[in-house]
Design a protein around this motif. Sequence first.
Motif, PDB file in Angstrom:
ATOM      1  N   LYS A  88       0.816  -1.218   0.000  1.00  0.00           N
ATOM      2  CA  LYS A  88       0.000   0.000   0.000  1.00  0.00           C
ATOM      3  C   LYS A  88       0.850   1.269   0.000  1.00  0.00           C
ATOM      4  O   LYS A  88       0.481   2.260  -0.615  1.00  0.00           O
ATOM      5  N   TYR A  89       2.006   1.246   0.613  1.00  0.00           N
ATOM      6  CA  TYR A  89       2.882   2.428   0.640  1.00  0.00           C
ATOM      7  C   TYR A  89       3.482   2.738  -0.731  1.00  0.00           C
ATOM      8  O   TYR A  89       3.910   3.866  -0.978  1.00  0.00           O
ATOM      9  N   LEU A  90       3.503   1.775  -1.616  1.00  0.00           N
ATOM     10  CA  LEU A  90       4.043   1.991  -2.963  1.00  0.00           C
ATOM     11  C   LEU A  90       3.103   2.821  -3.833  1.00  0.00           C
ATOM     12  O   LEU A  90       3.524   3.389  -4.834  1.00  0.00           O
ATOM     13  N   PHE A  91       1.831   2.864  -3.455  1.00  0.00           N
ATOM     14  CA  PHE A  91       0.810   3.557  -4.238  1.00  0.00           C
ATOM     15  C   PHE A  91       0.036   4.513  -3.328  1.00  0.00           C
ATOM     16  O   PHE A  91      -1.175   4.361  -3.143  1.00  0.00           O
ATOM     17  N   PRO A  92       0.707   5.513  -2.750  1.00  0.00           N
ATOM     18  CA  PRO A  92       0.051   6.368  -1.757  1.00  0.00           C
ATOM     19  C   PRO A  92      -1.139   7.151  -2.291  1.00  0.00           C
ATOM     20  O   PRO A  92      -2.028   7.509  -1.518  1.00  0.00           O
ATOM     21  N   GLU A  93      -1.188   7.387  -3.594  1.00  0.00           N
ATOM     22  CA  GLU A  93      -2.282   8.173  -4.157  1.00  0.00           C
ATOM     23  C   GLU A  93      -3.468   7.308  -4.566  1.00  0.00           C
ATOM     24  O   GLU A  93      -4.480   7.822  -5.002  1.00  0.00           O
ATOM     25  N   CYS A  94      -3.325   5.993  -4.466  1.00  0.00           N
ATOM     26  CA  CYS A  94      -4.373   5.076  -4.905  1.00  0.00           C
ATOM     27  C   CYS A  94      -5.099   4.466  -3.715  1.00  0.00           C
ATOM     28  O   CYS A  94      -4.520   4.281  -2.649  1.00  0.00           O
ATOM     29  N   GLU A  95      -6.357   4.120  -3.953  1.00  0.00           N
ATOM     30  CA  GLU A  95      -7.077   3.336  -2.969  1.00  0.00           C
ATOM     31  C   GLU A  95      -6.477   1.932  -2.988  1.00  0.00           C
ATOM     32  O   GLU A  95      -6.073   1.436  -4.046  1.00  0.00           O
ATOM     33  N   ILE A  96      -6.405   1.307  -1.824  1.00  0.00           N
ATOM     34  CA  ILE A  96      -5.799  -0.023  -1.735  1.00  0.00           C
ATOM     35  C   ILE A  96      -6.531  -0.987  -2.657  1.00  0.00           C
ATOM     36  O   ILE A  96      -7.747  -1.095  -2.624  1.00  0.00           O
ATOM     37  N   GLY A  97      -5.769  -1.661  -3.497  1.00  0.00           N
ATOM     38  CA  GLY A  97      -6.339  -2.640  -4.411  1.00  0.00           C
ATOM     39  C   GLY A  97      -6.874  -2.064  -5.708  1.00  0.00           C
ATOM     40  O   GLY A  97      -7.414  -2.792  -6.530  1.00  0.00           O
ATOM     41  N   ALA A  98      -6.724  -0.747  -5.925  1.00  0.00           N
ATOM     42  CA  ALA A  98      -7.249  -0.127  -7.146  1.00  0.00           C
ATOM     43  C   ALA A  98      -6.137   0.474  -8.000  1.00  0.00           C
ATOM     44  O   ALA A  98      -6.386   1.313  -8.855  1.00  0.00           O
ATOM     45  N   MET A  99      -4.905   0.025  -7.791  1.00  0.00           N
ATOM     46  CA  MET A  99      -3.795   0.606  -8.544  1.00  0.00           C
ATOM     47  C   MET A  99      -3.871   0.183 -10.012  1.00  0.00           C
ATOM     48  O   MET A  99      -4.221  -0.946 -10.323  1.00  0.00           O
ATOM     49  N   PRO A 100      -3.555   1.124 -10.898  1.00  0.00           N
ATOM     50  CA  PRO A 100      -3.564   0.803 -12.322  1.00  0.00           C
ATOM     51  C   PRO A 100      -2.352  -0.063 -12.660  1.00  0.00           C
ATOM     52  O   PRO A 100      -1.344  -0.036 -11.944  1.00  0.00           O
TER      53      PRO A 100
END
Length: 157
Positions: A88-100
Amino acid sequence: MPIKKLKNYLDENNIEYITIRHSLAFNAQRVAATTHIPGKELAKTVMIKLDGKMAMAVLPASYRVRLDVLKELTGAKTIELANEMEFKYLFPECEIGAMPPFGNLYDMEVFVAESLAEDTEIAFNAGTHVELIRMAYADFERLVQPVVLAFSTALTS
């Protein structure tokens, strides 16, 4: 990456795409049903660890990852699903589990299931659980340069 950042990246690369808003859904199969997009064309991003290094496995919503096959095809010594707390820290701007599925923007390798690469168009989460982006698979492949492998199998009903 919020939708704005992703859209800017696509715009800078002259990519044609559409955004699709839908009701809140956390499961790829549910998103496919809600948006009337065939499960084979809706890409889901599964976070994996290959020899301890984070990577993305991207496959159709109606398929599952064959970890044993992916391990063999990549030559990895170990492979495992990553849990949300690990990425989750790798994608701070994304909702968890919704990364493109744009691992290239996060300095991580992307593996795409051969079954998804057969599609003319794909759709995927755009950083939230209420918005998708749909675009040509060829454009996605050009931008992300994923490794295409046969590591998925269709879910059974």
